[in-house]
Design a protein around this motif. Sequence first.
Motif, short mmCIF file in Angstrom:
data_model
loop_
_atom_site.label_atom_id
_atom_site.label_comp_id
_atom_site.label_asym_id
_atom_site.label_seq_id
_atom_site.Cartn_x
_atom_site.Cartn_y
_atom_site.Cartn_z
N LEU A 1 -19.42 5.64 27.68
CA LEU A 1 -19.33 4.82 28.87
C LEU A 1 -18.84 3.42 28.56
O LEU A 1 -18.57 2.64 29.47
CB LEU A 1 -20.71 4.76 29.54
N LEU A 2 -18.77 3.06 27.28
CA LEU A 2 -18.33 1.73 26.92
C LEU A 2 -16.87 1.75 26.49
O LEU A 2 -16.36 2.77 26.04
CB LEU A 2 -19.19 1.20 25.75
N LEU A 3 -16.20 0.64 26.63
CA LEU A 3 -14.83 0.50 26.16
C LEU A 3 -14.89 0.12 24.69
O LEU A 3 -15.25 -1.00 24.32
CB LEU A 3 -14.08 -0.57 26.96
N VAL A 4 -14.56 1.10 23.85
CA VAL A 4 -14.66 0.90 22.41
C VAL A 4 -13.26 0.73 21.86
O VAL A 4 -12.43 1.62 22.02
CB VAL A 4 -15.38 2.08 21.73
N VAL A 5 -12.98 -0.37 21.24
CA VAL A 5 -11.67 -0.64 20.66
C VAL A 5 -11.86 -0.88 19.17
O VAL A 5 -12.64 -1.74 18.77
CB VAL A 5 -11.00 -1.86 21.31
N VAL A 6 -11.15 -0.09 18.39
CA VAL A 6 -11.22 -0.27 16.95
C VAL A 6 -9.81 -0.20 16.41
O VAL A 6 -9.04 0.67 16.78
CB VAL A 6 -12.12 0.80 16.28
N VAL A 7 -9.44 -1.12 15.56
CA VAL A 7 -8.13 -1.17 14.94
C VAL A 7 -8.31 -0.91 13.46
O VAL A 7 -9.10 -1.58 12.80
CB VAL A 7 -7.45 -2.52 15.17
N PRO B 1 2.48 6.06 27.07
CA PRO B 1 2.89 5.49 28.36
C PRO B 1 2.21 4.14 28.58
O PRO B 1 1.24 3.79 27.90
CB PRO B 1 2.39 6.53 29.37
N ALA B 2 2.73 3.40 29.55
CA ALA B 2 2.11 2.15 29.99
C ALA B 2 2.13 2.15 31.51
O ALA B 2 2.75 1.29 32.15
CB ALA B 2 2.85 0.94 29.42
N GLY B 3 1.45 3.14 32.07
CA GLY B 3 1.53 3.35 33.52
C GLY B 3 0.61 2.49 34.34
O GLY B 3 0.64 2.58 35.57
N SER B 4 -0.21 1.66 33.70
CA SER B 4 -1.14 0.80 34.45
C SER B 4 -1.32 -0.50 33.68
O SER B 4 -1.06 -0.57 32.46
CB SER B 4 -2.49 1.49 34.64
N PRO B 5 -1.78 -1.55 34.33
CA PRO B 5 -2.01 -2.80 33.59
C PRO B 5 -3.02 -2.65 32.46
O PRO B 5 -2.87 -3.26 31.40
CB PRO B 5 -2.51 -3.76 34.68
N ALA B 6 -4.07 -1.81 32.64
CA ALA B 6 -5.07 -1.63 31.59
C ALA B 6 -4.45 -0.95 30.37
O ALA B 6 -4.73 -1.34 29.22
CB ALA B 6 -6.24 -0.81 32.13
N GLY C 1 3.74 6.19 39.37
CA GLY C 1 2.97 4.97 39.61
C GLY C 1 3.85 3.83 40.07
O GLY C 1 5.08 3.93 40.16
N ASN C 2 3.20 2.70 40.37
CA ASN C 2 3.90 1.52 40.88
C ASN C 2 3.98 0.39 39.87
O ASN C 2 4.51 -0.68 40.17
CB ASN C 2 3.21 1.01 42.16
N TYR C 3 3.41 0.59 38.67
CA TYR C 3 3.41 -0.49 37.67
C TYR C 3 4.72 -0.47 36.89
O TYR C 3 5.24 0.58 36.52
CB TYR C 3 2.24 -0.31 36.72
N SER C 4 5.25 -1.66 36.64
CA SER C 4 6.44 -1.81 35.80
C SER C 4 6.40 -3.18 35.14
O SER C 4 5.77 -4.11 35.66
CB SER C 4 7.73 -1.64 36.62
#
Length: 574
Positions: free
Chosen positions: A8-14, A60-65, A113-116
């Motif tokens: 449920l958490l946004l986990v980001v690891v590099v 892809p990069a279909g959304s701002p997130a 989508g509408n994001y560009s």
Amino acid sequence: MAIARLPLLLVVVVVAVRGSGGEDAEVVCAGTACYSLHRAKLGWSGAQESCRHNGGNLAPAGSPAEAERLRELLAAAGWPGPAWIGLSLSRGRCVLPQEPLRGFAWAAGGEPGNYSAWLSEPAVTCLSSRCVSLRPAEPPGTAGWADGPCRAPLPAFLCKFSFRGMCGPLPLAGPGRVSYTTPFGVRSPRLAAAPFGTLAEAVCEGGKGPAFALCKGPLEGGGFAWHPPGPLCPAACAHRNGGCQHRCLEAPGEPPRCACRPGYVLAPDMASCLPEDACRPNPCQGTCRTRPGGFECGCEAGYALAPDGRRCLDVDECLAGPCQHECRNTAGSFVCLCRPGYRPAGPGDRHCRDEDECARPGVCPQLCLNVPGSFHCACRPGYQHQPGSGDACLDVDECLRNPCPGPCRNLPGGFECLCPPGFLPEEDGRGCRAAPTAGEEPAGAPDSTPPSTGIPRTTGALRTTALLRTTGAPWTTGPPQTLGIPVGGATPPAPTVVRSAPGPEHSADGPRLLLYYILGSLVAILLVLAFALVLLACRRRAAKREKRTAKSAADNYCWVPEQPESRGAGGERR
């Protein structure tokens, strides 16, 4: 930390590692997906094939997130150059300036989508394929899209790998080290979240191991757990509390095990503790809410809690009369129904509105009258319904009611009155009056011979037609009137016709005229037969007169008396 809460958490690891193929790779895992940056000089098709070989696609990069995750990956990896992403325009497709993606499509499919984030408008073409790369932009820390030839190699590309969920770090009870191998070929000694299918290898100090665990055990509420759950590298409780979050228990001849304080339960990793949940497993038929010292059951809309406090009973909403016409109770809800001739209307279709059946074409042959919930078919004046014929309208013979003082002719939907020669129709159309004439010859003397009949000189024979519309009761006619017809050798003018508007009945003049035609034909046939018989009789009589008595063959001869032969004296006459 509770493993069940990790998905449920946004986990980001590099992680900067060497891939299985010897390439440098950086990984970002967030939610249920991992994004990787691969430093390899390839064209767009080669990069897509490399991602697909490991089970993914160009990112892809279909959304701002999603675009923000890729930007964070580039920033964390310190990559200043461009990298392929999964946006391309295949050959034969045209650039569409009015669309957000300009006609390009994502390699992973799905809705455009509408994001560009175009840095500049792509080159307008329909003949060549074009592919998109992610490039750093101004201000620093931002990135945008730029198109170019698909065959031109770029020094890096971004991949995306989707998974069903993530596992948390593998717990260790004693000193040791863990190495994770992801399903897409990246090996890392440190991952804050490991995707489903990751293999963890634990090497314990003292030469014990290695021990392995696989991220595959599903957790209730989402996410996954390691199997076996651990903790691995067992040690005495004196070392880091045996890897336990609350309590570490030791028994002679058994490895250390973890336990939780009152009010908590052991998590699936067998090391951490979660608050005790009286709603697991759910003791209620509906929803369950944890309360201090117990739980409370609830029911969804359309249901009520049973007296036992656990079951849910259906509520009959129709008892409250929510519908205008009829109500039918269903499980957890209700449905409003309208009577025939009405249609649902209003919020929730709870009201009913009359349906205008007459708006449909061909409902009635002539007239249609809409009434609440139904309709009626009617006939125009001069027509009426016939029993047994449905809604069909039949012409009414108005002449059967004798609306005219003289002959009457029925018409479809009406009738017409006929006036005799020399007469004109009255203004009301129900009678006839003598037509004014002029130039009649005076009558001769009593002893003179009657003058021969000719055509009188008149001011004009008048023909007048009057339309009579009958919409009510039939006309009441009095006794037949004797019509005065002028006499005296003058030929009366032509008859004048009085027409009426459509009425409700057929004329009696039709059958009467038909009878006259039939009788006249029979009389003509009889006269022809009589003439033929007389002619035949006359011919036979003439034939009898010409016939004579038959003669015998002797009648053609004459009888002459026989004479004796004469002889001379003494000799024979020769």
